[in-house]
Design a protein around this motif. Structure first.
Motif, PDB file in Angstrom:
ATOM      1  N   HIS A  36      -6.342   7.764  -5.963  1.00 61.45           N
ATOM      2  CA  HIS A  36      -6.167   8.247  -4.591  1.00 61.45           C
ATOM      3  C   HIS A  36      -7.326   9.134  -4.156  1.00 61.45           C
ATOM      4  CE1 HIS A  36      -3.708   8.863  -1.027  1.00 61.45           C
ATOM      5  NE2 HIS A  36      -3.967  10.164  -1.094  1.00 61.45           N
ATOM      6  N   ASN A  37      -8.054   9.671  -5.121  1.00 60.19           N
ATOM      7  CA  ASN A  37      -9.200  10.516  -4.776  1.00 60.19           C
ATOM      8  C   ASN A  37     -10.282   9.730  -4.046  1.00 60.19           C
ATOM      9  OD1 ASN A  37      -8.135  12.888  -5.920  1.00 60.19           O
ATOM     10  ND2 ASN A  37      -8.863  12.311  -7.957  1.00 60.19           N
ATOM     11  N   GLN A  38     -10.378   8.433  -4.324  1.00 65.10           N
ATOM     12  CA  GLN A  38     -11.358   7.608  -3.601  1.00 65.10           C
ATOM     13  C   GLN A  38     -11.017   7.531  -2.119  1.00 65.10           C
ATOM     14  OE1 GLN A  38     -12.415   3.840  -5.428  1.00 65.10           O
ATOM     15  NE2 GLN A  38     -11.643   4.520  -7.420  1.00 65.10           N
ATOM     16  N   ILE A  39      -9.731   7.411  -1.817  1.00 64.56           N
ATOM     17  CA  ILE A  39      -9.306   7.366  -0.419  1.00 64.56           C
ATOM     18  C   ILE A  39      -9.543   8.715   0.249  1.00 64.56           C
ATOM     19  CG2 ILE A  39      -7.325   6.989   1.098  1.00 64.56           C
ATOM     20  CD1 ILE A  39      -6.193   5.126  -1.033  1.00 64.56           C
ATOM     21  N   GLU A  40      -9.231   9.816  -0.459  1.00 63.35           N
ATOM     22  CA  GLU A  40      -9.448  11.140   0.097  1.00 63.35           C
ATOM     23  C   GLU A  40     -10.936  11.402   0.319  1.00 63.35           C
ATOM     24  OE1 GLU A  40      -7.261  13.232   1.200  1.00 63.35           O
ATOM     25  OE2 GLU A  40      -5.593  11.898   0.651  1.00 63.35           O
ATOM     26  N   ALA A  41     -11.776  10.927  -0.598  1.00 66.63           N
ATOM     27  CA  ALA A  41     -13.216  11.108  -0.431  1.00 66.63           C
ATOM     28  C   ALA A  41     -13.721  10.367   0.801  1.00 66.63           C
ATOM     29  CB  ALA A  41     -13.943  10.612  -1.681  1.00 66.63           C
ATOM     30  N   ALA A  42     -13.202   9.151   1.025  1.00 61.64           N
ATOM     31  CA  ALA A  42     -13.600   8.399   2.219  1.00 61.64           C
ATOM     32  C   ALA A  42     -13.150   9.119   3.488  1.00 61.64           C
ATOM     33  CB  ALA A  42     -13.010   6.992   2.159  1.00 61.64           C
ATOM     34  N   ARG A  43     -11.970   9.709   3.456  1.00 66.12           N
ATOM     35  CA  ARG A  43     -11.495  10.469   4.616  1.00 66.12           C
ATOM     36  C   ARG A  43     -12.364  11.704   4.855  1.00 66.12           C
ATOM     37  NH1 ARG A  43      -4.964  10.318   3.311  1.00 66.12           N
ATOM     38  NH2 ARG A  43      -4.582   8.194   4.077  1.00 66.12           N
ATOM     39  N   PRO A  71       2.292  -8.336  -6.575  1.00 66.21           N
ATOM     40  CA  PRO A  71       0.927  -8.420  -7.121  1.00 66.21           C
ATOM     41  C   PRO A  71      -0.031  -7.431  -6.462  1.00 66.21           C
ATOM     42  CG  PRO A  71       1.808 -10.614  -6.758  1.00 66.21           C
ATOM     43  CD  PRO A  71       2.776  -9.663  -6.144  1.00 66.21           C
ATOM     44  N   ILE A  72       0.094  -7.262  -5.138  1.00 64.63           N
ATOM     45  CA  ILE A  72      -0.771  -6.299  -4.449  1.00 64.63           C
ATOM     46  C   ILE A  72      -0.402  -4.880  -4.845  1.00 64.63           C
ATOM     47  CG2 ILE A  72      -1.565  -5.488  -2.199  1.00 64.63           C
ATOM     48  CD1 ILE A  72      -0.897  -8.224  -1.071  1.00 64.63           C
ATOM     49  N   TYR A  73       0.895  -4.613  -4.939  1.00 62.33           N
ATOM     50  CA  TYR A  73       1.364  -3.274  -5.328  1.00 62.33           C
ATOM     51  C   TYR A  73       0.878  -2.903  -6.727  1.00 62.33           C
ATOM     52  CZ  TYR A  73       4.683  -0.150  -7.628  1.00 62.33           C
ATOM     53  OH  TYR A  73       5.255   0.839  -8.388  1.00 62.33           O
ATOM     54  N   ASN A  74       0.926  -3.844  -7.660  1.00 62.81           N
ATOM     55  CA  ASN A  74       0.512  -3.555  -9.034  1.00 62.81           C
ATOM     56  C   ASN A  74      -0.953  -3.141  -9.108  1.00 62.81           C
ATOM     57  OD1 ASN A  74       3.010  -4.083 -10.181  1.00 62.81           O
ATOM     58  ND2 ASN A  74       2.580  -6.256 -10.460  1.00 62.81           N
ATOM     59  N   VAL A  75      -1.790  -3.704  -8.227  1.00 66.62           N
ATOM     60  CA  VAL A  75      -3.200  -3.348  -8.231  1.00 66.62           C
ATOM     61  C   VAL A  75      -3.428  -2.023  -7.506  1.00 66.62           C
ATOM     62  CG1 VAL A  75      -5.506  -4.085  -7.548  1.00 66.62           C
ATOM     63  CG2 VAL A  75      -3.856  -5.770  -8.358  1.00 66.62           C
ATOM     64  N   ILE A  76      -2.846  -1.882  -6.324  1.00 69.29           N
ATOM     65  CA  ILE A  76      -3.066  -0.666  -5.531  1.00 69.29           C
ATOM     66  C   ILE A  76      -2.517   0.560  -6.235  1.00 69.29           C
ATOM     67  CG2 ILE A  76      -2.456   0.476  -3.359  1.00 69.29           C
ATOM     68  CD1 ILE A  76      -2.678  -2.155  -1.959  1.00 69.29           C
ATOM     69  N   GLU A  77      -1.464   0.393  -7.038  1.00 68.08           N
ATOM     70  CA  GLU A  77      -0.889   1.532  -7.746  1.00 68.08           C
ATOM     71  C   GLU A  77      -1.907   2.174  -8.687  1.00 68.08           C
ATOM     72  OE1 GLU A  77       3.244   2.493 -10.191  1.00 68.08           O
ATOM     73  OE2 GLU A  77       2.178   0.591 -10.525  1.00 68.08           O
ATOM     74  N   SER A  78      -2.828   1.378  -9.217  1.00 66.55           N
ATOM     75  CA  SER A  78      -3.825   1.908 -10.154  1.00 66.55           C
ATOM     76  C   SER A  78      -5.074   2.453  -9.451  1.00 66.55           C
ATOM     77  CB  SER A  78      -4.238   0.824 -11.152  1.00 66.55           C
ATOM     78  OG  SER A  78      -4.859  -0.269 -10.480  1.00 66.55           O
ATOM     79  N   LEU A  79      -5.124   2.334  -8.127  1.00 72.38           N
ATOM     80  CA  LEU A  79      -6.266   2.851  -7.377  1.00 72.38           C
ATOM     81  C   LEU A  79      -6.225   4.376  -7.345  1.00 72.38           C
ATOM     82  CD1 LEU A  79      -8.723   2.503  -5.487  1.00 72.38           C
ATOM     83  CD2 LEU A  79      -7.104   2.272  -3.588  1.00 72.38           C
ATOM     84  N   TYR A  92       0.839  -1.207   0.000  1.00 69.17           N
ATOM     85  CA  TYR A  92       0.000   0.000   0.000  1.00 69.17           C
ATOM     86  C   TYR A  92       0.871   1.254   0.000  1.00 69.17           C
ATOM     87  CZ  TYR A  92      -3.297   3.560   1.535  1.00 69.17           C
ATOM     88  OH  TYR A  92      -4.045   4.703   1.617  1.00 69.17           O
ATOM     89  N   TYR A  93       1.925   1.232   0.796  1.00 72.60           N
ATOM     90  CA  TYR A  93       2.829   2.386   0.848  1.00 72.60           C
ATOM     91  C   TYR A  93       3.515   2.589  -0.499  1.00 72.60           C
ATOM     92  CZ  TYR A  93       6.746   5.343   2.241  1.00 72.60           C
ATOM     93  OH  TYR A  93       7.667   6.361   2.327  1.00 72.60           O
ATOM     94  N   LEU A  94       3.963   1.516  -1.117  1.00 69.25           N
ATOM     95  CA  LEU A  94       4.612   1.625  -2.417  1.00 69.25           C
ATOM     96  C   LEU A  94       3.649   2.121  -3.488  1.00 69.25           C
ATOM     97  CD1 LEU A  94       6.739  -1.667  -2.529  1.00 69.25           C
ATOM     98  CD2 LEU A  94       7.604   0.652  -2.327  1.00 69.25           C
ATOM     99  N   GLY A  95       2.400   1.662  -3.431  1.00 64.73           N
ATOM    100  CA  GLY A  95       1.443   1.992  -4.479  1.00 64.73           C
ATOM    101  C   GLY A  95       0.833   3.368  -4.361  1.00 64.73           C
ATOM    102  N   GLN A  96       0.751   3.905  -3.140  1.00 63.02           N
ATOM    103  CA  GLN A  96       0.057   5.167  -2.935  1.00 63.02           C
ATOM    104  C   GLN A  96       0.972   6.323  -2.555  1.00 63.02           C
ATOM    105  OE1 GLN A  96      -3.447   5.973  -3.232  1.00 63.02           O
ATOM    106  NE2 GLN A  96      -3.214   4.122  -4.497  1.00 63.02           N
ATOM    107  N   THR A  97       2.259   6.090  -2.542  1.00 63.25           N
ATOM    108  CA  THR A  97       3.221   7.144  -2.212  1.00 63.25           C
ATOM    109  C   THR A  97       4.039   7.482  -3.445  1.00 63.25           C
ATOM    110  OG1 THR A  97       3.366   6.267   0.042  1.00 63.25           O
ATOM    111  CG2 THR A  97       5.057   7.843  -0.630  1.00 63.25           C
ATOM    112  N   LYS A  98       4.233   8.744  -3.692  1.00 62.60           N
ATOM    113  CA  LYS A  98       4.998   9.211  -4.840  1.00 62.60           C
ATOM    114  C   LYS A  98       6.365   9.715  -4.386  1.00 62.60           C
ATOM    115  CE  LYS A  98       1.285   8.434  -7.224  1.00 62.60           C
ATOM    116  NZ  LYS A  98       1.191   7.223  -8.074  1.00 62.60           N
ATOM    117  N   GLY A  99       7.331   9.648  -5.325  1.00 54.53           N
ATOM    118  CA  GLY A  99       8.668  10.150  -5.026  1.00 54.53           C
ATOM    119  C   GLY A  99       9.743   9.168  -5.425  1.00 54.53           C
TER     120      GLY A  99
END
Length: 306
Positions: free
Chosen positions: A200-207, A190-198, A110-117
């Motif tokens: 991020h606005n969906q997570i922000e909307a839930a927050r 495999p998990i990273y490859n999927v989460i990377e395409s999620l 999750y950290y790899l897929g949703q963090t940039k840099g």
């Protein structure tokens, strides 16, 4: 010619397309299906010396499968409790390693897929570099780390946590850690490859709607990452149940793995039919367990292939 084949050849070109199809067929048929069929045939054969193979005594039999359940004829026990216990313990241990890897790897993916840099690339490289070393050498390194005079016992006894060195190997901690470490990348990527395409606005909307972090993962991230989770868990479970090097090197005296029994049948006892029967039972059981869990969590076979 089927339409799907025409589309494939038109998209990739006739020459390259035929080459790719040939390689896939060679891999699937020549290296997977035919060896498994040969193993299945062996499993129904009696253990005969080479001169008697193909003769009147070389008939199909279920004795090799009965041996796993009942043991040798005239034995002191009604069932082959030793081999059956090793079989079930191997499956349970492989499931535990899979769950342990999922718990450890999901936050990393999750950290790899949703963090940039650029530091994410460095982090990913640090995960990959240890796997440039041979698996057997890594297993021996872990044995040194978990040994009675190893790094962990030196630290724990030095800080006073243990009065005497703890036997990580005899208590199977080294084995489970070694199996989890051996296949950790097969769970992360495999998990990273999927989460990377999620998005991020969906997570922000839930927050923004006030959802706590656990509900965000439970209702948004995990359902979206189900294909990667399914693929990672399948590979880790199958490879853990079929591992041989790690149990041989890191296992204690009482942690016999079912693959070690198969190895003993093939090499020590020279009983290829019995070893083939054990291998077929392990393969079929693992496949059925994976299919049952997929059905339980409503995962399609196509999800694993994504």
């Amino acid at each position: 010619m089927p339409r799907i084949l025409k589309d494939f050849l038109s998209r990739n070109g006739t020459g390259p397309g035929l080459v790719m199809l040939g390689l896939v067929l060679f891999w699937t048929v020549g290296l997977i299906i035919l060896p498994q069929l040969s193993m299945l045939d062996f499993s129904f054969r009696p253990n005969l010396p080479p001169p008697e193979m193909g003769g009147p005594k070389d008939v199909y039999t279920l004795e090799n499968y009965k041996y796993l359940i009942y043991g040798p004829e005239g034995g002191s026990q009604a069932y082959n409790t030793v081999d059956l216990m090793v079989f079930f313990r191997t499956l349970v241990a492989a499931a535990c390693v899979t769950v342990f890897n999922l718990i450890i790897c999901y936050p990393i993916a999750y950290y790899l897929g949703q963090t940039k840099g650029n530091h994410i690339r460095v982090f990913a490289l640090m995960l990959i570099i240890p796997y440039w070393i041979n698996e057997i050498l890594r297993a021996f390194a872990l044995r040194i780390i978990f040994g009675e005079t190893g790094v962990l016992n030196t630290i724990f006894t030095g800080i006073g946590l243990f009065d005497t060195p703890f036997d990580f190997i005899r208590n199977d901690y080294a084995l489970y850690a070694g199996l989890g470490y051996a296949y950790i990348l097969l769970m992360i990527f495999p998990i990273y490859n999927v989460i990377e395409s999620l998005d991020h606005n969906q997570i922000e909307a839930a927050r923004d709607l006030g959802a706590p972090w656990w509900r965000i993962h439970w209702r948004v991230v995990i359902p979206y990452a189900k294909p990667g989770i399914s693929s990672g868990c399948t590979m880790v479970f199958m490879l853990s149940a079929g591992a041989l090097a790690a149990p041989q090197i890191l296992g204690g005296p009482s942690s016999l793995w079912f693959t070690q029994l198969i190895y003993q049948q093939f090499n020590d006892s020279s009983d290829w039919p019995q070893g083939a029967a054990y291998a077929v039972v392990l393969l079929v059981t693992c496949v059925l367990l994976v299919l049952a869990v997929m059905r339980l969590f409503k995962v399609n076979m196509g999800d694993i292939g994504k």
